[in-house]
Design a protein around this motif. Structure first.
Motif, PDB file in Angstrom:
ATOM      1  N   ASN A   1       0.810  -1.225   0.000  1.00 29.05           N
ATOM      2  CA  ASN A   1       0.000   0.000   0.000  1.00 29.05           C
ATOM      3  C   ASN A   1       0.838   1.268   0.000  1.00 29.05           C
ATOM      4  O   ASN A   1       0.288   2.365  -0.092  1.00 29.05           O
ATOM      5  CB  ASN A   1      -0.926   0.017   1.221  1.00 29.05           C
ATOM      6  CG  ASN A   1      -1.992  -1.036   1.122  1.00 29.05           C
ATOM      7  OD1 ASN A   1      -2.529  -1.286   0.053  1.00 29.05           O
ATOM      8  ND2 ASN A   1      -2.294  -1.672   2.237  1.00 29.05           N
ATOM      9  N   LYS A   2       2.155   1.149   0.097  1.00 23.25           N
ATOM     10  CA  LYS A   2       3.017   2.323   0.158  1.00 23.25           C
ATOM     11  C   LYS A   2       2.857   3.245  -1.054  1.00 23.25           C
ATOM     12  O   LYS A   2       2.754   4.467  -0.894  1.00 23.25           O
ATOM     13  CB  LYS A   2       4.470   1.907   0.343  1.00 23.25           C
ATOM     14  CG  LYS A   2       5.367   3.085   0.670  1.00 23.25           C
ATOM     15  CD  LYS A   2       6.792   2.649   0.860  1.00 23.25           C
ATOM     16  CE  LYS A   2       6.930   2.081   2.251  1.00 23.25           C
ATOM     17  NZ  LYS A   2       8.332   1.849   2.609  1.00 23.25           N
ATOM     18  N   PRO A   3       2.809   2.721  -2.294  1.00 22.80           N
ATOM     19  CA  PRO A   3       2.609   3.631  -3.440  1.00 22.80           C
ATOM     20  C   PRO A   3       1.283   4.390  -3.358  1.00 22.80           C
ATOM     21  O   PRO A   3       1.216   5.570  -3.711  1.00 22.80           O
ATOM     22  CB  PRO A   3       2.635   2.711  -4.654  1.00 22.80           C
ATOM     23  CG  PRO A   3       3.363   1.500  -4.219  1.00 22.80           C
ATOM     24  CD  PRO A   3       3.071   1.348  -2.767  1.00 22.80           C
TER      25      PRO A   3
ATOM     26  N   LEU B   1      -1.664   9.310  -2.567  1.00 25.25           N
ATOM     27  CA  LEU B   1      -2.741  10.068  -1.933  1.00 25.25           C
ATOM     28  C   LEU B   1      -2.220  11.378  -1.351  1.00 25.25           C
ATOM     29  O   LEU B   1      -2.842  12.432  -1.513  1.00 25.25           O
ATOM     30  CB  LEU B   1      -3.414   9.244  -0.837  1.00 25.25           C
ATOM     31  CG  LEU B   1      -4.435   8.223  -1.296  1.00 25.25           C
ATOM     32  CD1 LEU B   1      -4.846   7.328  -0.134  1.00 25.25           C
ATOM     33  CD2 LEU B   1      -5.644   8.909  -1.890  1.00 25.25           C
ATOM     34  N   ILE B   2      -1.075  11.303  -0.694  1.00 24.21           N
ATOM     35  CA  ILE B   2      -0.494  12.524  -0.102  1.00 24.21           C
ATOM     36  C   ILE B   2      -0.174  13.540  -1.194  1.00 24.21           C
ATOM     37  O   ILE B   2      -0.582  14.709  -1.124  1.00 24.21           O
ATOM     38  CB  ILE B   2       0.753  12.179   0.728  1.00 24.21           C
ATOM     39  CG1 ILE B   2       0.352  11.386   1.975  1.00 24.21           C
ATOM     40  CG2 ILE B   2       1.502  13.443   1.126  1.00 24.21           C
ATOM     41  CD1 ILE B   2       1.511  10.777   2.725  1.00 24.21           C
ATOM     42  N   LEU B   3       0.550  13.096  -2.223  1.00 25.44           N
ATOM     43  CA  LEU B   3       0.935  14.010  -3.300  1.00 25.44           C
ATOM     44  C   LEU B   3      -0.282  14.506  -4.082  1.00 25.44           C
ATOM     45  O   LEU B   3      -0.378  15.693  -4.416  1.00 25.44           O
ATOM     46  CB  LEU B   3       1.928  13.324  -4.243  1.00 25.44           C
ATOM     47  CG  LEU B   3       2.445  14.169  -5.395  1.00 25.44           C
ATOM     48  CD1 LEU B   3       3.168  15.401  -4.879  1.00 25.44           C
ATOM     49  CD2 LEU B   3       3.363  13.333  -6.267  1.00 25.44           C
TER      50      LEU B   3
ATOM     51  N   VAL C   1      -2.626   6.476 -10.502  1.00 23.50           N
ATOM     52  CA  VAL C   1      -1.413   5.697 -10.746  1.00 23.50           C
ATOM     53  C   VAL C   1      -0.975   4.982  -9.469  1.00 23.50           C
ATOM     54  O   VAL C   1      -0.569   3.818  -9.511  1.00 23.50           O
ATOM     55  CB  VAL C   1      -0.286   6.609 -11.296  1.00 23.50           C
ATOM     56  CG1 VAL C   1       1.050   5.900 -11.283  1.00 23.50           C
ATOM     57  CG2 VAL C   1      -0.625   7.085 -12.690  1.00 23.50           C
ATOM     58  N   GLY C   2      -1.064   5.652  -8.340  1.00 22.63           N
ATOM     59  CA  GLY C   2      -0.708   5.014  -7.068  1.00 22.63           C
ATOM     60  C   GLY C   2      -1.622   3.851  -6.744  1.00 22.63           C
ATOM     61  O   GLY C   2      -1.179   2.811  -6.256  1.00 22.63           O
TER      62      GLY C   2
END
Length: 98
Positions: A14-16, A21-23, A80-81
């Motif tokens: 889930n890191k990507p 989400l943050i970016l 994309v994430g």
């Protein structure tokens, strides 16, 4: 096939998505903020200093185009994430069955 996850920090698929989400949220907030900033500037007599890229977008489509470009980029980054996290989860699932 060896598992692609080598270190403890790389095991979270889930890191990507988290970073996207943050970016993405930052870009969407920036787009909304710049839209309202340009709207306030249009109603004032002040001089405005912006990056040449933002000026080019503003010249082509106005404040709505500037806000839409950054919001669209933010939504694309989130998409994309999500896809990358989905692909990594599929790899983990397939690795468990092999």
């Amino acid at each position: 096939m060896d598992n692609i996850y080598t270190g403890k920090s790389s095991r979270n698929p889930n890191k990507p998505l988290i970073w996207a989400l943050i970016l993405g949220i930052v870009l969407i907030v920036f787009g909304v903020t710049i839209y309202f900033d340009l709207a306030a500037w249009e109603n004032s007599n002040e001089e405005k200093h912006l990056h040449s890229l933002i000026w080019a977008i503003y010249d082509m489509g106005g404040k709505l185009a500037v806000g839409a470009v950054f919001s669209t980029i933010g939504l694309s980054v989130i998409g994309v994430g999500y896809k990358k996290s989905k692909d990594l989860k599929e790899i983990v699932k397939n690795a468990k069955y092999n």
